[in-house]
Design a protein around this motif. Structure first.
Motif, PDB file in Angstrom:
ATOM      1  N   ASN A 208      -6.001  -5.364  -3.325  1.00 44.82           N
ATOM      2  CA  ASN A 208      -4.905  -4.832  -4.142  1.00 44.82           C
ATOM      3  C   ASN A 208      -3.967  -5.920  -4.650  1.00 44.82           C
ATOM      4  O   ASN A 208      -3.313  -5.727  -5.689  1.00 44.82           O
ATOM      5  CB  ASN A 208      -4.136  -3.765  -3.366  1.00 44.82           C
ATOM      6  N   ARG A 209      -3.912  -7.038  -3.982  1.00 44.78           N
ATOM      7  CA  ARG A 209      -3.086  -8.148  -4.497  1.00 44.78           C
ATOM      8  C   ARG A 209      -3.668  -8.678  -5.802  1.00 44.78           C
ATOM      9  O   ARG A 209      -2.933  -9.197  -6.647  1.00 44.78           O
ATOM     10  CB  ARG A 209      -2.990  -9.259  -3.460  1.00 44.78           C
ATOM     11  N   LEU A 210      -4.977  -8.564  -5.939  1.00 41.57           N
ATOM     12  CA  LEU A 210      -5.625  -8.984  -7.181  1.00 41.57           C
ATOM     13  C   LEU A 210      -5.508  -7.919  -8.267  1.00 41.57           C
ATOM     14  O   LEU A 210      -5.455  -8.233  -9.461  1.00 41.57           O
ATOM     15  CB  LEU A 210      -7.106  -9.279  -6.917  1.00 41.57           C
ATOM     16  N   LEU A 211      -5.446  -6.653  -7.862  1.00 42.79           N
ATOM     17  CA  LEU A 211      -5.470  -5.553  -8.821  1.00 42.79           C
ATOM     18  C   LEU A 211      -4.093  -5.153  -9.340  1.00 42.79           C
ATOM     19  O   LEU A 211      -3.967  -4.688 -10.478  1.00 42.79           O
ATOM     20  CB  LEU A 211      -6.125  -4.319  -8.181  1.00 42.79           C
ATOM     21  N   ARG A 212      -3.058  -5.318  -8.527  1.00 44.77           N
ATOM     22  CA  ARG A 212      -1.726  -4.834  -8.932  1.00 44.77           C
ATOM     23  C   ARG A 212      -1.243  -5.438 -10.253  1.00 44.77           C
ATOM     24  O   ARG A 212      -0.655  -4.722 -11.074  1.00 44.77           O
ATOM     25  CB  ARG A 212      -0.709  -5.101  -7.822  1.00 44.77           C
ATOM     26  N   PRO A 213      -1.459  -6.743 -10.497  1.00 47.33           N
ATOM     27  CA  PRO A 213      -1.034  -7.282 -11.796  1.00 47.33           C
ATOM     28  C   PRO A 213      -1.752  -6.632 -12.977  1.00 47.33           C
ATOM     29  O   PRO A 213      -1.274  -6.732 -14.118  1.00 47.33           O
ATOM     30  CB  PRO A 213      -1.399  -8.774 -11.688  1.00 47.33           C
ATOM     31  N   LEU A 214      -2.887  -5.955 -12.722  1.00 45.27           N
ATOM     32  CA  LEU A 214      -3.623  -5.258 -13.771  1.00 45.27           C
ATOM     33  C   LEU A 214      -3.173  -3.803 -13.904  1.00 45.27           C
ATOM     34  O   LEU A 214      -3.733  -3.042 -14.694  1.00 45.27           O
ATOM     35  CB  LEU A 214      -5.130  -5.295 -13.467  1.00 45.27           C
ATOM     36  N   GLY A 215      -2.175  -3.417 -13.086  1.00 50.08           N
ATOM     37  CA  GLY A 215      -1.692  -2.046 -13.121  1.00 50.08           C
ATOM     38  C   GLY A 215      -2.580  -1.076 -12.374  1.00 50.08           C
ATOM     39  O   GLY A 215      -2.541   0.130 -12.626  1.00 50.08           O
ATOM     40  N   LEU A 216      -3.372  -1.587 -11.447  1.00 54.98           N
ATOM     41  CA  LEU A 216      -4.309  -0.762 -10.690  1.00 54.98           C
ATOM     42  C   LEU A 216      -4.106  -0.969  -9.197  1.00 54.98           C
ATOM     43  O   LEU A 216      -3.670  -2.041  -8.770  1.00 54.98           O
ATOM     44  CB  LEU A 216      -5.759  -1.114 -11.057  1.00 54.98           C
TER      45      LEU A 216
END
Length: 380
Positions: A208-216
């Motif tokens: 999720n640390r990788l996904l949060r900047p993508l809005g996911l």
């Protein structure tokens, strides 16, 4: 200054645990140009795939897993043959529980349906066969004869070597700093920038640390697991040489989760006995001093060892290491996370022994998926 790589990969895989390694292995084996990125230097003990041993079995309540494991055993055997080194050892898996335990009954029925060799052991026969297990309440046993020990660390090394030999590239010590969706996908790390047609994230607790900047964000929960080793009073009494199997206790304590163990091997004279659950954890702070609540599972294990395994020293554990589980927290209703799981980022929380097949599944998905594109219709 960060060096930008102009080469276009068929796929980039982020995370070189057992899931990521099998995914990259299957991609490379099918002539895909693949880059496997790992934020820590290999080998390391920061994630979920380190350690020398895991249990492999076909004894599950769910038909899905029991059926799936037939193919997983085949892939493990194939990898073992290719590497020319032993990756697992058949010891049997002994399930322990009360005769009326519903999960035990379900597993026995599942094994029977799928033709898996197993043996039901009534209480007296169980005592005769395994005299160093102390049975006080008339417990029975169910022996999955296909069960055994996977050599986890060795499997990781073999897979990483195989990826390189097949033309894949493994970069460790490179933390992903940014993902730019598009065609192609751009992945920026602490060292360079890469481009690929597809991206597969197998980063476990860091997903999720990788996904949060993508809005996911995926509904994932990270648990810190205390991996405990208990000293044998007589060295070798619970070893493979004494035909002692892996075991799984079903409902044998007041705790709501299973207790499992493996024969002594990793550390001479020590037996791994663990609680199949843990406490919420931040992966960046996994090794901080533990709070009192963080060792409640150790007290549960001490009682289990004292009551059922009389030839082990019941407390304290001789060695305690740490591992992380990343499990899915089910939420109602579809959404961006559900769409993203179809891309293969939600494959956490499964047993290590299933990774050969889930890695193959992610390889197939990567053939036609790009981050930022609409999710496909599921074919099954």
């Amino acid at each position: 200054m960060m060096a930008a790589q102009k080469e276009l990969y068929d796929a980039i895989v982020i995370g070189a645990g057992i899931q990521g390694c099998f995914t990259a292995y299957h991609l490379a084996k099918h002539s895909r140009r693949v880059l496997l990125l790992e934020q820590f230097f290999l080998p390391h003990s920061r994630g979920s795939s380190h350690g020398q041993s895991r249990i492999i079995r076909r004894a599950y309540p769910e038909d899905f897993y029991t059926e799936m494991m037939a193919e997983c055993y085949r892939i493990w055997a194939q990898l073992q043959h290719e590497a020319g080194t032993q990756l697992y050892r058949q010891t049997g898996l002994l399930l322990l529980g009360m005769k009326e335990n519903p999960e035990l009954k379900t597993i026995q029925a599942t094994l029977s349906r799928h033709g898996v060799e197993h043996q039901y052991l009534p209480s007296e026969e169980l005592k005769q066969r395994f005299p160093n297990i102390q049975l006080a309440r008339g417990e029975v046993g169910l022996l999955d004869k296909s069960g055994g020990v996977l050599y986890a660390d060795k499997a990781l090394r073999v897979l990483q070597d195989a990826i390189r030999q097949l033309g894949g590239i493994v970069h460790d010590g490179e933390k992903v700093m940014e993902i730019k969706p598009g065609l192609p996908i751009v992945v920026k790390t602490t060292s360079s920038s890469y481009q690929a047609r597809s991206l597969i994230i197998t980063a476990g607790p860091w997903t999720n640390r990788l996904l949060r900047p993508l809005g996911l964000e995926l509904p994932l929960q990270t648990l810190r697991i205390n991996v405990c080793y208990w000293k044998e009073k007589a060295p070798g009494s619970y070893s493979v040489s004494q035909a002692f199997p892996c075991f799984l206790g079903l409902g044998l304590s007041l705790a709501p989760h299973h207790i499992y163990g493996l024969p002594s091997r990793e550390y001479p004279g020590l037996v791994k006995v663990c609680y199949h659950h843990g406490n919420n954890a931040d992966p960046e702070e996994r090794d901080c001093p533990t709070a009192f609540a963080d060792i409640q599972d150790v007290h549960i294990l001490s009682r289990f060892v004292r009551d059922l395994l009389p030839d082990l020293e019941p407390e304290p554990p001789a060695i305690m290491e740490h591992c992380m589980y990343t499990v899915r927290v089910w939420a109602a209703g579809p959404g961006p996370a559900a769409a993203l799981e179809s891309r293969g980022t939600g494959q956490t929380g499964r047993p290590d022994s299933t990774r050969p097949l889930t890695g193959c599944d992610l390889k197939q998905k990567s053939s036609f998926l790009q981050v930022g594109s609409p999710p496909p219709e599921r074919a099954h």
